[in-house]
Design a protein around this motif. Structure first.
Motif, short mmCIF file in Angstrom:
data_model
loop_
_atom_site.label_atom_id
_atom_site.label_comp_id
_atom_site.label_asym_id
_atom_site.label_seq_id
_atom_site.Cartn_x
_atom_site.Cartn_y
_atom_site.Cartn_z
N ALA A 107 0.85 -1.20 0.00
CA ALA A 107 0.00 0.00 0.00
C ALA A 107 0.88 1.24 0.00
O ALA A 107 2.04 1.21 0.42
CB ALA A 107 -0.92 0.00 1.22
N GLY A 108 0.32 2.36 -0.46
CA GLY A 108 1.06 3.60 -0.55
C GLY A 108 0.51 4.68 0.36
O GLY A 108 -0.20 4.41 1.33
N ALA A 109 0.82 5.92 0.01
CA ALA A 109 0.48 7.06 0.85
C ALA A 109 -1.02 7.22 1.03
O ALA A 109 -1.46 7.92 1.95
CB ALA A 109 1.06 8.34 0.24
N GLU A 110 -1.82 6.57 0.19
CA GLU A 110 -3.27 6.73 0.28
C GLU A 110 -3.82 6.25 1.62
O GLU A 110 -4.91 6.67 2.03
CB GLU A 110 -3.97 5.99 -0.86
N ILE A 111 -3.10 5.38 2.31
CA ILE A 111 -3.62 4.91 3.60
C ILE A 111 -3.26 5.86 4.75
O ILE A 111 -3.80 5.73 5.85
CB ILE A 111 -3.13 3.49 3.94
N ALA A 112 -2.37 6.83 4.49
CA ALA A 112 -1.97 7.78 5.53
C ALA A 112 -2.95 8.95 5.56
O ALA A 112 -2.61 10.10 5.29
CB ALA A 112 -0.55 8.27 5.30
N THR A 113 -4.19 8.64 5.90
CA THR A 113 -5.25 9.65 5.91
C THR A 113 -5.25 10.40 7.23
O THR A 113 -4.88 9.85 8.28
CB THR A 113 -6.62 8.99 5.71
N PRO A 114 -5.67 11.68 7.23
CA PRO A 114 -5.77 12.41 8.50
C PRO A 114 -6.85 11.80 9.39
O PRO A 114 -7.82 11.22 8.90
CB PRO A 114 -6.17 13.83 8.06
#
Length: 478
Positions: A436-443
């Protein structure tokens, strides 16, 4: 399932999350710091292993048969020196140790360091510490086969691999921060070699696998991936979803940090702003760093014999700053002063200064130091559009109201839960194990927003000007 381990100065924390990033379990273990001389700060790396064994054991009680990945986060800049047999040669010299200020000044006088690393060589960084060891402990320096950062010593225990990530390595003064690789020029200039450095991976990349004996010990299966991880603030940025330009957070922990993500590399070393790699590929971040945030409040609590939470509990609504000023330079300062010798002070004490007034002055002093960081970041072209608050100090509404007013910007508070370094490390473990990439690092979901008090903005502006003048006078005395 995924574990995040965050090696802090005062303790090691672990969290266990599932594929939906729901926190299933948490555990922690305390750590202590020794200060054998003025300006020194050390820890025994074996204590980190003991703490990690405790935390992993507590998390194992939840059941780790489905564990797929582990991420690491940790205090930056520490120097763990190993001999050829991986034996620790001396206690780790920590991030807030200033003994190497002379060596730092010597390296910083070489223009290649700022040009290649993108940063001032601060006394707390790793490179000057090794020069100090070379001068004062030459027999240890001669035996040094590997230099690891604190969290990467945990990685060695977990995987048997010598590896670091880009964000943590950027705080050593040995990294070409733009190229995201060790700089042979900087290594040679500080009497080091590339073969003494760990291999580098991105924070979301794979650094190795959990040793089979540890997997068996904690009830995990084979092939558990250990991610590159990140320095504590970069991992916290992943945890709170600060990964894009314009996003920022303020951390009120032992130290204070104003952290802003950037899509590109834009260093300005002269500002004493830290420009480091982020824990994601092709991203960077900038930080203004102060060495005493909640540490300043805890110091005042010890001085008064009152717990910090009790000092702040009865402050009521935000008041305009009074005559008393507090300069929070208890062990030197980084942004924007870059002064290891400067020390703190109360200024403007009077008969009317009671405990509450002095407490407010301490909170305001740290607030003004954070504003100095904001101004330094702005001078590099970094603009903050959204600001989150994390860390123990964020439990004080009074403090956050002061920060919002001093910065003239709303401060957002996440819903209850810890979105700091351990959670960010767990996210990095998930990324490494699943691709997985940056898309899972949600606020995180925002619980509430603390707005500035516009009627007091002018008072905070005027007092900040007094603060800057006082800081200049104090700095001139050192």
């Amino acid at each position: 399932m995924y574990i995040g381990l965050d090696l802090g100065t005062s303790g090691l924390k672990g969290v266990l999350i599932n594929d939906d990033q729901t926190v299933l379990a948490e555990a922690s273990a305390p750590l202590t710091v020794t200060r054998p001389a003025d300006g020194w700060s050390e820890q025994a790396p074996q204590d980190w292993i003991t703490a990690a064994e405790h935390v992993m054991g507590k998390l194992a009680a939840y059941g780790l048969s489905g564990l797929r990945g582990i991420g690491l986060s940790g205090q930056m800049h520490g120097a763990v020196l190993l001999d050829a047999s991986d034996a620790v040669l001396r206690p780790c010299i920590l991030w807030n140790d200033t003994r190497a200020h002379g060596e730092a000044a010597m390296l910083d006088a070489n223009p290649q360091f700022r040009a290649i690393s993108g940063n001032v060589v601060f006394p707390g960084f790793t490179a000057p510490k090794l020069l100090w060891v070379a001068k004062h402990e030459p027999e240890i320096f001669a035996k040094t086969a590997k230099v690891l950062l604190p969290k990467d010593y945990l990685r060695l225990w977990l995987t048997g691999e010598y590896v670091s990530d880009m964000s943590d390595a950027a705080g050593t003064s040995w990294l070409d921060t733009g190229a995201r690789d060790w700089s042979d020029v900087l290594l040679v200039a500080s009497r080091m070699r590339r073969d003494q450095m760990p291999r580098l991976v991105e924070g979301s990349g794979v650094s190795g696998q959990l040793r089979p004996q540890l997997a068996a010990r904690f009830g995990a299966g084979a092939g558990v991936i250990v991610a590159g991880g990140g320095g504590d603030n970069a991992a916290s940025g992943i945890g709170v979803g600060v990964v894009k330009t314009g996003q920022a957070f303020v951390s009120l922990g032992t130290s204070g940090v104003l952290f802003a993500a950037n899509d590109g590399y834009q260093p300005d070393a002269a500002s004493a702003v830290h420009t480091f790699c982020h824990a994601l590929p092709d991203t960077w971040h900038q930080m203004g760093v102060i060495l005493a945030a909640s540490d300043a409040l805890n110091w005042f609590a010890r001085l008064t014999g009152v717990q910090a939470k009790d000092l702040t509990a009865d402050l009521g609504t935000l008041k305009a700053p009074g005559k008393t000023l507090f300069l929070p330079y208890l062990g030197g300062e980084r942004t924007p002063l870059n002064d290891a010798s400067i020390r703190g002070a109360f200024i403007g004490l009077e008969h009317a200064t009671d405990r509450a007034a002095a407490t407010r002055a301490v909170l305001e002093g740290v607030t003004f130091a954070i504003r100095d960081c904001r101004d330094a970041l702005a001078a590099t072209g970094t603009q903050i559009q959204s600001l989150l608050a994390v860390g123990g100090g964020s439990r004080s509404d009074y403090w956050l109201q002061a920060i919002a007013t001093a910065l003239d910007m709303p401060v957002k508070l996440p819903v209850s839960g810890d979105y700091g370094g351990a959670f960010g490390a767990a996210r990095l473990g998930l990324m490494a194990a699943t691709g997985a990439g940056a898309e899972i690092a949600t606020p995180p979901q925002i619980a509430r927003e603390i707005d500035p008090i516009s009627a007091q903005t002018a008072d905070f502006d005027a007092t900040h000007a007094r603060y800057r003048e006082a800081a200049s006078r104090i700095s001139g005395l050192t």
